[in-house]
Design a protein around this motif. Structure first.
Motif, mmCIF file in Angstrom:
data_model
loop_
_atom_site.group_PDB
_atom_site.id
_atom_site.type_symbol
_atom_site.label_atom_id
_atom_site.label_comp_id
_atom_site.label_asym_id
_atom_site.label_seq_id
_atom_site.Cartn_x
_atom_site.Cartn_y
_atom_site.Cartn_z
ATOM 1 N N THR A 162 -2.027 32.556 16.937
ATOM 2 C CA THR A 162 -1.870 31.113 17.079
ATOM 3 C C THR A 162 -3.188 30.539 17.575
ATOM 4 N N TRP A 163 -3.740 29.585 16.814
ATOM 5 C CA TRP A 163 -5.010 28.949 17.175
ATOM 6 C C TRP A 163 -4.756 27.500 17.540
ATOM 7 N N HIS A 164 -5.249 27.069 18.719
ATOM 8 C CA HIS A 164 -5.113 25.683 19.161
ATOM 9 C C HIS A 164 -6.431 24.974 18.882
ATOM 10 N N ASP A 165 -6.444 24.159 17.851
ATOM 11 C CA ASP A 165 -7.689 23.564 17.382
ATOM 12 C C ASP A 165 -8.282 22.578 18.383
ATOM 13 N N ILE A 166 -7.447 21.871 19.131
ATOM 14 C CA ILE A 166 -7.952 20.879 20.091
ATOM 15 C C ILE A 166 -8.599 21.566 21.296
ATOM 16 N N SER B 235 -9.480 24.849 21.414
ATOM 17 C CA SER B 235 -10.255 26.028 20.988
ATOM 18 C C SER B 235 -9.786 27.281 21.717
ATOM 19 N N GLU B 236 -8.476 27.449 21.801
ATOM 20 C CA GLU B 236 -7.885 28.606 22.459
ATOM 21 C C GLU B 236 -6.976 29.328 21.470
ATOM 22 N N ALA B 237 -6.691 30.600 21.767
ATOM 23 C CA ALA B 237 -5.893 31.388 20.831
ATOM 24 C C ALA B 237 -5.006 32.385 21.558
ATOM 25 N N GLU B 238 -3.904 32.738 20.900
ATOM 26 C CA GLU B 238 -3.023 33.823 21.333
ATOM 27 C C GLU B 238 -2.899 34.781 20.155
ATOM 28 N N VAL B 239 -3.180 36.050 20.409
ATOM 29 C CA VAL B 239 -3.072 37.061 19.372
ATOM 30 C C VAL B 239 -2.000 38.049 19.815
ATOM 31 N N ILE B 240 -0.897 38.095 19.093
ATOM 32 C CA ILE B 240 0.199 38.988 19.434
ATOM 33 C C ILE B 240 0.096 40.249 18.587
ATOM 34 N N ASP C 53 -5.342 36.975 24.860
ATOM 35 C CA ASP C 53 -5.301 35.542 25.153
ATOM 36 C C ASP C 53 -6.734 35.059 25.305
ATOM 37 N N LEU C 54 -7.107 34.082 24.491
ATOM 38 C CA LEU C 54 -8.454 33.518 24.502
ATOM 39 C C LEU C 54 -8.367 32.109 25.066
ATOM 40 N N VAL C 55 -8.960 31.904 26.254
ATOM 41 C CA VAL C 55 -8.880 30.615 26.941
ATOM 42 C C VAL C 55 -10.290 30.079 27.141
ATOM 43 N N ARG C 56 -10.496 28.828 26.705
ATOM 44 C CA ARG C 56 -11.808 28.215 26.848
ATOM 45 C C ARG C 56 -12.017 27.735 28.278
ATOM 46 N N GLN C 57 -13.216 28.008 28.813
ATOM 47 C CA GLN C 57 -13.602 27.593 30.153
ATOM 48 C C GLN C 57 -14.675 26.510 30.055
#
Length: 197
Positions: free
Chosen positions: A4-8, A10-15, A53-57
């Protein structure tokens, strides 16, 4: 299995299982070059079994949390014998774009381009290996900017460190490892559970 990619944000969840490659370039200026495992010119490759889990900082940094039998390998592009590996139940990587990195706006998911690993944290059955030392601990906190790695044992256990050429490993409840190749020192706290050194 699922991304799941959150375009606004720029974060993602990879299951599910997957892999991630981070490349840090060979800087043109030697003064700006860093050295040590997962630091400086080289390539890091991570694999996991459960999720990422990819979280933008802030400042275009990314926190990448990988869970489930995580394995990481770093290979230097300067010295081909300089290779480091890490395994753990969970690994957390804080990365950022290089100062000179240019990434096109139309890059898929705004990824791509070179990245630097700023910090590497791991927990659960951590095994870190370099060409000269191997460490076994419960928690690891490694700052690639300072080359300082702090290793902590689970309650009632010890951190174990085996150095190349040594007949036996050393044990302590906590160790500080300066991983700068020019320094490469170990500070022990409560060796074998008694006293400070």
């Amino acid at each position: 299995k699922h991304l799941t990619w959150h375009d606004i944000t720029s974060e993602a969840e990879v299951i599910g299982d997957g892999q991630l490659v981070i490349r840090e370039p060979d800087w043109t200026s030697r003064e700006s070059r860093r050295s040590g495992p997962f630091s400086g010119p080289g390539t890091s490759r991570f694999t996991w079994e459960e999720r990422l889990d990819l979280v933008r900082q802030a400042d275009d940094r990314y926190r990448m949390t990988m869970r489930g039998d995580v394995e990481g390998m770093w290979a230097s592009t300067v010295d081909h014998d300089d290779v480091a590996t890490i395994t753990a139940d969970e690994v957390d990587v804080l990365s950022r774009r290089g100062d000179d990195t240019q990434v096109a706006e139309d890059t898929p998911m705004r990824l791509g381009g070179d990245m630097e690993v700023d910090r590497l944290q791991a927990v659960g059955r951590v095994l870190l290996s370099t060409p000269t030392r191997t460490a076994d601990c419960h928690m690891l906190d490694y700052n690639t900017r300072t080359n300082i790695a702090e290793m902590v044992a689970r309650a009632g256990r010890t951190v174990s460190m085996l150095t190349e050429g040594a007949s036996m490993p050393v044990h302590a409840t906590r160790m500080i490892w300066n991983m700068d190749p020019a320094i490469d020192t170990i500070t022990l706290q409560n060796p074998r559970g008694t006293g400070d050194r």
